[in-house]
Design an enzyme around this catalytic site. Structure first.
Site, PDB file in Angstrom:
ATOM      1  N   GLY A  52       0.748  -1.198  -0.015  1.00  0.00           N
ATOM      2  CA  GLY A  52      -0.018  -0.011  -0.119  1.00  0.00           C
ATOM      3  C   GLY A  52       0.765   1.592  -0.258  1.00  0.00           C
ATOM      4  O   GLY A  52       0.243   2.293  -0.176  1.00  0.00           O
ATOM      5  N   GLU A 111       3.904  -6.637   1.806  1.00  0.00           N
ATOM      6  CA  GLU A 111       3.599  -6.906   0.458  1.00  0.00           C
ATOM      7  C   GLU A 111       3.734  -5.798  -0.316  1.00  0.00           C
ATOM      8  O   GLU A 111       2.601  -5.849  -1.030  1.00  0.00           O
ATOM      9  CB  GLU A 111       2.224  -7.791   0.637  1.00  0.00           C
ATOM     10  CG  GLU A 111       2.231  -9.004   1.407  1.00  0.00           C
ATOM     11  CD  GLU A 111       0.989  -9.548   1.398  1.00  0.00           C
ATOM     12  OE1 GLU A 111       0.513 -10.607   1.535  1.00  0.00           O
ATOM     13  OE2 GLU A 111      -0.273  -8.700   1.293  1.00  0.00           O
ATOM     14  N   PRO A 112       4.468  -5.209  -0.790  1.00  0.00           N
ATOM     15  CA  PRO A 112       4.625  -4.184  -1.812  1.00  0.00           C
ATOM     16  C   PRO A 112       4.509  -4.664  -3.114  1.00  0.00           C
ATOM     17  O   PRO A 112       5.095  -5.515  -3.551  1.00  0.00           O
ATOM     18  CB  PRO A 112       5.834  -3.501  -1.468  1.00  0.00           C
ATOM     19  CG  PRO A 112       6.828  -4.598  -1.237  1.00  0.00           C
ATOM     20  CD  PRO A 112       6.137  -5.519  -0.290  1.00  0.00           C
ATOM     21  N   ARG A 127       2.873  -1.761  -5.948  1.00  0.00           N
ATOM     22  CA  ARG A 127       3.059  -0.422  -6.589  1.00  0.00           C
ATOM     23  C   ARG A 127       4.505   0.294  -6.364  1.00  0.00           C
ATOM     24  O   ARG A 127       5.077   0.638  -7.363  1.00  0.00           O
ATOM     25  CB  ARG A 127       2.148   0.473  -6.072  1.00  0.00           C
ATOM     26  CG  ARG A 127       1.653   1.956  -6.885  1.00  0.00           C
ATOM     27  CD  ARG A 127       1.019   2.626  -6.150  1.00  0.00           C
ATOM     28  NE  ARG A 127      -0.306   2.072  -5.973  1.00  0.00           N
ATOM     29  CZ  ARG A 127      -1.303   2.274  -6.831  1.00  0.00           C
ATOM     30  NH1 ARG A 127      -1.171   2.555  -7.964  1.00  0.00           N
ATOM     31  NH2 ARG A 127      -2.608   1.515  -6.565  1.00  0.00           N
ATOM     32  N   TYR A 166     -10.421   5.174 -12.385  1.00  0.00           N
ATOM     33  CA  TYR A 166     -10.375   6.078 -11.559  1.00  0.00           C
ATOM     34  C   TYR A 166      -9.482   7.262 -11.423  1.00  0.00           C
ATOM     35  O   TYR A 166      -8.964   7.702 -10.380  1.00  0.00           O
ATOM     36  CB  TYR A 166      -9.845   5.255 -10.019  1.00  0.00           C
ATOM     37  CG  TYR A 166      -8.815   4.200 -10.295  1.00  0.00           C
ATOM     38  CD1 TYR A 166      -9.182   2.802  -9.743  1.00  0.00           C
ATOM     39  CD2 TYR A 166      -7.644   4.513 -10.240  1.00  0.00           C
ATOM     40  CE1 TYR A 166      -8.203   1.987  -9.760  1.00  0.00           C
ATOM     41  CE2 TYR A 166      -6.660   3.465 -10.406  1.00  0.00           C
ATOM     42  CZ  TYR A 166      -6.941   2.190  -9.980  1.00  0.00           C
ATOM     43  OH  TYR A 166      -6.055   1.156 -10.156  1.00  0.00           O
ATOM     44  N   CYS A 171     -12.882   3.231 -28.686  1.00  0.00           N
ATOM     45  CA  CYS A 171     -14.264   3.536 -29.035  1.00  0.00           C
ATOM     46  C   CYS A 171     -15.084   3.990 -27.474  1.00  0.00           C
ATOM     47  O   CYS A 171     -16.017   3.347 -27.282  1.00  0.00           O
ATOM     48  CB  CYS A 171     -15.068   2.865 -29.664  1.00  0.00           C
ATOM     49  SG  CYS A 171     -14.298   2.516 -31.083  1.00  0.00           S
ATOM     50  N   GLU A 172     -14.515   4.828 -26.817  1.00  0.00           N
ATOM     51  CA  GLU A 172     -14.984   5.312 -25.265  1.00  0.00           C
ATOM     52  C   GLU A 172     -14.688   6.958 -25.237  1.00  0.00           C
ATOM     53  O   GLU A 172     -13.474   7.255 -25.390  1.00  0.00           O
ATOM     54  CB  GLU A 172     -14.418   4.643 -24.247  1.00  0.00           C
ATOM     55  CG  GLU A 172     -14.969   3.151 -24.080  1.00  0.00           C
ATOM     56  CD  GLU A 172     -16.327   3.081 -23.361  1.00  0.00           C
ATOM     57  OE1 GLU A 172     -16.732   4.140 -22.756  1.00  0.00           O
ATOM     58  OE2 GLU A 172     -16.815   1.888 -23.553  1.00  0.00           O
ATOM     59  N   TYR A 224       0.059  -1.622 -12.231  1.00  0.00           N
ATOM     60  CA  TYR A 224      -1.499  -1.771 -12.471  1.00  0.00           C
ATOM     61  C   TYR A 224      -1.564  -1.341 -14.068  1.00  0.00           C
ATOM     62  O   TYR A 224      -3.015  -1.060 -14.408  1.00  0.00           O
ATOM     63  CB  TYR A 224      -2.294  -1.283 -11.552  1.00  0.00           C
ATOM     64  CG  TYR A 224      -2.054  -1.671 -10.135  1.00  0.00           C
ATOM     65  CD1 TYR A 224      -2.533  -3.160  -9.946  1.00  0.00           C
ATOM     66  CD2 TYR A 224      -1.429  -1.121  -9.227  1.00  0.00           C
ATOM     67  CE1 TYR A 224      -2.114  -3.624  -8.606  1.00  0.00           C
ATOM     68  CE2 TYR A 224      -1.004  -1.649  -8.066  1.00  0.00           C
ATOM     69  CZ  TYR A 224      -1.479  -3.066  -7.558  1.00  0.00           C
ATOM     70  OH  TYR A 224      -1.275  -3.444  -6.625  1.00  0.00           O
TER      71      TYR A 224
HETATM   72  C1  PLP Z   1      -2.988  -5.166  -4.095  1.00  0.00           C
HETATM   73  C2  PLP Z   1      -2.150  -5.881  -2.829  1.00  0.00           C
HETATM   74  C3  PLP Z   1      -1.093  -5.501  -2.273  1.00  0.00           C
HETATM   75  C4  PLP Z   1      -0.028  -4.510  -2.986  1.00  0.00           C
HETATM   76  O1  PLP Z   1      -0.650  -3.367  -2.846  1.00  0.00           O
HETATM   77  P1  PLP Z   1       0.254  -2.213  -3.320  1.00  0.00           P
HETATM   78  O2  PLP Z   1      -0.547  -1.074  -3.084  1.00  0.00           O
HETATM   79  O3  PLP Z   1       0.478  -2.277  -4.821  1.00  0.00           O
HETATM   80  O4  PLP Z   1       1.530  -2.290  -2.633  1.00  0.00           O
HETATM   81  C5  PLP Z   1      -0.553  -6.300  -1.193  1.00  0.00           C
HETATM   82  N1  PLP Z   1      -1.344  -7.289  -0.663  1.00  0.00           N
HETATM   83  C6  PLP Z   1      -2.563  -7.499  -0.909  1.00  0.00           C
HETATM   84  C7  PLP Z   1      -3.253  -8.512  -0.253  1.00  0.00           C
HETATM   85  C8  PLP Z   1      -2.981  -6.842  -2.011  1.00  0.00           C
HETATM   86  O5  PLP Z   1      -4.299  -7.345  -2.482  1.00  0.00           O
END
Ligand code: PLP
Length: 451
Positions: A268, A310-311, A313, A354, A381-382, A410
């Protein structure tokens, strides 16, 4: 779907490419007016490989993987970085994550299959998803997947049964919704109470479900997990989530007499999409999460768990860019200036989905100031099909090569074949060399499954 109203008050910022700050990949530079990444001329690369084209700065990718790994290890010995592969997955990035000692986070059977095609050790793979199918679970469990993050009691029953049939005990985590409101777009906010993900803490539900998990045969509750959202700038959200999770660990230990050994705080961390964005660094994120976990464990009097993050992005977004060729120019006086490119929502749906914001530059005019406000419209076509809405750009001409920064996460992962558009190739550049790591789709590929 439509574009947001045009912002006619917006002024061109006059910045040149190298003034775009943290959105740039690490090795970006300008030589003779051309943008170079990894020592490769982006204008030449566009000519030889065609556009639209995804380009990744390999040195930048490696550097981010190592910074994550080393920052966490330095502060917290028993920790691991799990790459959330949904942000960008192909075989080469999976091999790279493997070599750098990362674990891999997959959501569902497809991403897991990719990991197995490159011999990523299954024991270092974590499987997520709010509705993994029985077939996906069976494949993962029989391959020896390291951890499955369970999202519901229904899934607990499924995993317990499949593991029993296969004669194994499966390590699982429970995904908890910690009730922390992360300050981000509602579509990518996942930790608040109304979320389709995880076990809610409302009415003590998550805590009560631990009893079911501990009683279920053929599974072992190895950890708790949370993921509060994405593109988060305010690190205090992570501290709050860590505190909630450690308190839950401690309470489970006290009341169930069961010690949960691992804590996964999800991903996140936010990244810079615009030149003015100032996200926290990976090192700051590591400092905040590890110190929060240590402090809360001390307060609760429990042993330090193995810590995982869990990075997605923040590992890949700024390492990647997309190149396009300008095909049509259209000025609607008093309304908007459209620069039509040879891609769009098929290779980058985030803007339409978004209202994502990106910084563009013209790769063959990279030393010139951005003097106009334009919208990079796609070819689909949008009417909502645009990659960049009302952002500064150098004066565009037909045939210019436009580079959009920060598209490493993404975009390829969400690419589609809308309008029969073949998906672009993915190129890794480093030390003056460009290599194709995913080839461009052909029309034959696009329709190859049709009978
Ligand atoms: C999407 C996701 C992530 C990665 O999120 P980022 O914002 O891309 O770092 C990590 N863990 C889980 C469970 C996710 O769904």
């Amino acid at each position: 779907m439509a574009l947001p109203a045009s912002d006619l008050t917006k002024k061109a910022d006059g910045r040149t490419t190298m003034e775009l700050g943290a959105v740039l990949p690490r090795t970006a530079e300008v030589k003779d007016g051309h943008l170079f990444i990894g020592g490769v001329d982006m204008v030449e690369l566009a000519q030889t490989q065609g556009t639209a084209l995804y380009v990744y700065d390999e040195e930048d990718l490696l550097n981010r993987m190592r910074t994550y790994r080393d920052s966490f290890h330095a502060l917290y010995e028993n920790s691991d970085v799990v790459y959330a592969s949904k942000a960008f997955l192909n075989k080469e990035v999976a091999r790279m994550a493997c070599r750098e000692g990362l674990c891999l986070d997959v959501s569902g059977g497809g991403e897991f299959a990719c990991s197995q095609m490159v011999d990523f050790p299954a024991g270092r793979v974590f499987m997520h998803g709010n509705n993994k199918t029985p077939a996906e679970l069976r494949e993962a469990i029989s391959a020896g997947i390291g951890r499955i993050i369970i999202d519901s009691r229904i899934e607990l029953g499924r995993i317990s049964q499949i593991a029993g049939e296969l004669g194994v005990t499966q390590d699982i985590y429970m995904r908890i919704t910690p009730g922390v409101e992360a300050d981000t777009h509602e579509y990518i906010r996942t930790g608040c109470e109304d979320s389709k993900f995880g076990f809610t803490m409302n009415d003590d539900f998550a805590f009560r479900c631990v009893a079911d998990v501990l009683a279920a045969p053929n599974v072992r509750l190895a950890g708790l997990h949370c993921h509060i959202g994405s593109q988060i700038f305010a690190l205090h959200s992570f501290r709050e989530a860590a505190a909630v999770m450690v308190k839950l660990l401690a309470r489970i230990e006290r009341e169930y007499g069961y010690r949960i050994e691992e804590l996964d705080l999800g991903g996140g961390l936010g990244v810079a999409y615009t030149a003015d964005d100032q996200p926290s660094t990976i090192a700051d994120f590591a400092e905040m999460t590890t110190s929060a976990v240590k402090a809360c464990c001390a307060e609760e009097g429990i042993e330090l768990p193995r810590l995982l993050v869990e990075p997605g992005r923040s590992l890949v977004a700024n390492a990647g860019v997309t190149l396009y060729t300008v095909g049509i120019l259209k000025t609607l006086p008093g309304i908007r200036k459209y620069v039509a490119i040879d891609g769009g929502m098929s290779d980058n749906v985030r803007t339409a989905l978004y209202h994502a914001v990106y910084e563009p530059t013209i790769a063959n005019k990279a030393d010139q100031p951005r003097t106009e406000i334009v919208t990079l419209a796609g070819k689909h076509c949008e009417s909502g099909d645009a990659v960049v809405v009302d952002m500064p750009l150098q004066h565009p001409d037909l045939g210019d090569i436009v580079c959009v920064f920060g598209t490493g996460a993404y975009c390829y992962a969400m690419a589609s074949n809308y309008n029969g558009q073949p998906r672009p190739a993915v190129i890794f550049v480093r030390d003056g060399q460009a290599r194709v790591v995913t080839r461009r789709e052909t029309y034959a590929d696009v329709f190859s499954r049709d009978i």
